[in-house]
Design a protein around this motif. Structure first.
Motif, PDB file in Angstrom:
ATOM      1  N   ASP A   4      28.525  10.764  34.860  1.00 31.60           N
ATOM      2  CA  ASP A   4      29.571  11.786  34.756  1.00 31.60           C
ATOM      3  C   ASP A   4      30.972  11.189  34.727  1.00 31.60           C
ATOM      4  N   ASP A   5      31.059   9.871  34.732  1.00 30.57           N
ATOM      5  CA  ASP A   5      32.356   9.190  34.788  1.00 30.57           C
ATOM      6  C   ASP A   5      32.867   8.947  33.367  1.00 30.57           C
ATOM      7  N   LYS A   6      33.946   9.625  32.996  1.00 28.64           N
ATOM      8  CA  LYS A   6      34.473   9.496  31.632  1.00 28.64           C
ATOM      9  C   LYS A   6      35.131   8.142  31.391  1.00 28.64           C
ATOM     10  N   TYR A   7      35.400   7.393  32.449  1.00 32.08           N
ATOM     11  CA  TYR A   7      36.020   6.083  32.303  1.00 32.08           C
ATOM     12  C   TYR A   7      35.012   4.942  32.257  1.00 32.08           C
ATOM     13  N   PHE A   8      33.749   5.253  32.475  1.00 28.26           N
ATOM     14  CA  PHE A   8      32.733   4.206  32.527  1.00 28.26           C
ATOM     15  C   PHE A   8      31.944   4.192  31.216  1.00 28.26           C
ATOM     16  N   ASP A   9      31.891   3.045  30.554  1.00 19.51           N
ATOM     17  CA  ASP A   9      31.135   2.913  29.314  1.00 19.51           C
ATOM     18  C   ASP A   9      29.635   2.904  29.607  1.00 19.51           C
ATOM     19  N   LYS A  10      28.908   3.819  28.983  1.00 13.20           N
ATOM     20  CA  LYS A  10      27.466   3.917  29.240  1.00 13.20           C
ATOM     21  C   LYS A  10      26.639   3.023  28.320  1.00 13.20           C
ATOM     22  N   ALA A  11      27.144   2.695  27.155  1.00 12.53           N
ATOM     23  CA  ALA A  11      26.372   1.922  26.184  1.00 12.53           C
ATOM     24  C   ALA A  11      26.843   0.471  26.175  1.00 12.53           C
TER      25      ALA A  11
END
Length: 308
Positions: free
Chosen positions: A299-306
């Motif tokens: 849910d963190d918009k600042y954390f890159d998931k890919a």
């Protein structure tokens, strides 16, 4: 040249062309980036001071460096540890709830030591890193505290890849100076290969989450982008970052591995062993003292998931 040899040459040329296209695409993006969404722009600006200010990679490995003791990482050390290592689940997805096994029992000064590395060896490696060519000409430089200010928080095996061939050792240390400096040092055969130094600037983003993964962690949890989908396994990885006082527990799921972070003085560190290829970054969760979920990296918009 027979047909099989001709086919092998053609396959090798195709692989080379694909890697070259990836490199050119990355360079083109660096020179002329596409428009970024507002959260990404804010994240880059607010976290700029936390980016590494002293970087030395494989390209600088030819510089003179002070040798350190060669650490004994014998056969099977990729999964071995001086303490309890996480027990991976063979096919569990990253998003599945799990009860992680602690990354390691804390050693002297609260250090998490893996892969047969002792505290004295880690300390010796840190001292040689601080006395290497990478730091000798920048005493007191930005993000670099005096050598005796650092405490070792992590030491683990470093898996070589196409950009930095050969296995080595990562030593992560943190200081309690005004800037809360940290550094990541990589050694190979006892020789310093590079140092990444940075400061703790948590609180720079008004709406940041209760947990903040340090952007320099990517050195610890991914191999070269050239090896995307072809990582060397098993792969020892780690994640470091900060946690607000409301966070009592941090867990990390990465591919088939689970780890419980050590949380101390607003900082956390976790490590595990990956046994499968991955395309997504570690999944981090934070809990308060009552066990309530207060942070989820999904849910963190600042954390890159890919992964890149």
């Amino acid at each position: 040249m027979n047909d099989d040899e001709k086919q092998q040459v053609a396959d090798d040329e195709r692989d080379f062309e694909e890697e070259l296209r990836e490199l050119l695409a990355e360079d083109a993006y660096t020179i002329r980036p596409s428009a970024a969404p507002y959260p990404q722009i804010r994240r880059r600006g607010a976290l700029e001071r936390r980016r590494r200010v002293a970087v030395a990679g494989a390209a600088l490995a030819t510089l003179a460096a002070v040798p350190a003791a060669v650490y004994g990482l014998g056969a099977g050390s990729a999964q071995g540890s001086t303490a309890a290592a996480p027990t991976p689940s063979a096919s569990a997805p990253a998003s599945r709830e799990a009860s992680p096994t602690p990354s390691a029992e804390p050693d002297r000064a609260g250090a998490a030591l893996f892969d047969g590395i002792t505290y004295d060896q880690a300390r010796d490696g840190l001292e040689h890193c601080m006395d290497s060519e990478f730091t000798r000409d920048r005493p007191g430089g930005p993000g670099l505290a005096p050598p005796d200010a650092y405490a070792i928080v992590l030491a683990m095996r470093s898996t070589g890849d196409s950009n930095a061939p050969g296995d080595g050792v990562f030593v992560v240390a943190q200081a309690d100076d005004r800037e809360r400096s940290s550094l990541i040092c990589r050694l190979k055969d006892g020789v310093t290969q590079g140092i990444t130094a940075f400061t703790d600037d948590s609180g720079a983003i008004p709406d940041e989450g209760a947990v903040l993964v340090n952007p320099n962690s990517n050195r610890l949890f991914q191999q070269s982008v050239l090896d995307h989908g072809r990582w060397r396994l098993p792969f020892r990885w780690a994640v470091i970052g900060t946690a607000k006082p409301s966070v009592a527990r941090v867990t990390v799921a990465y591919g088939d591995a689970r780890a419980e972070a050590t949380v101390n003085d607003g900082r956390f560190v976790a490590s595990g062993v990956l046994n499968e290829q991955v395309t997504r970054t570690p999944h981090i969760k934070g809990y308060d003292a009552g066990g309530e979920l207060v942070y989820d990296s999904d849910d963190d918009k600042y954390f890159d998931k890919a992964l890149p």
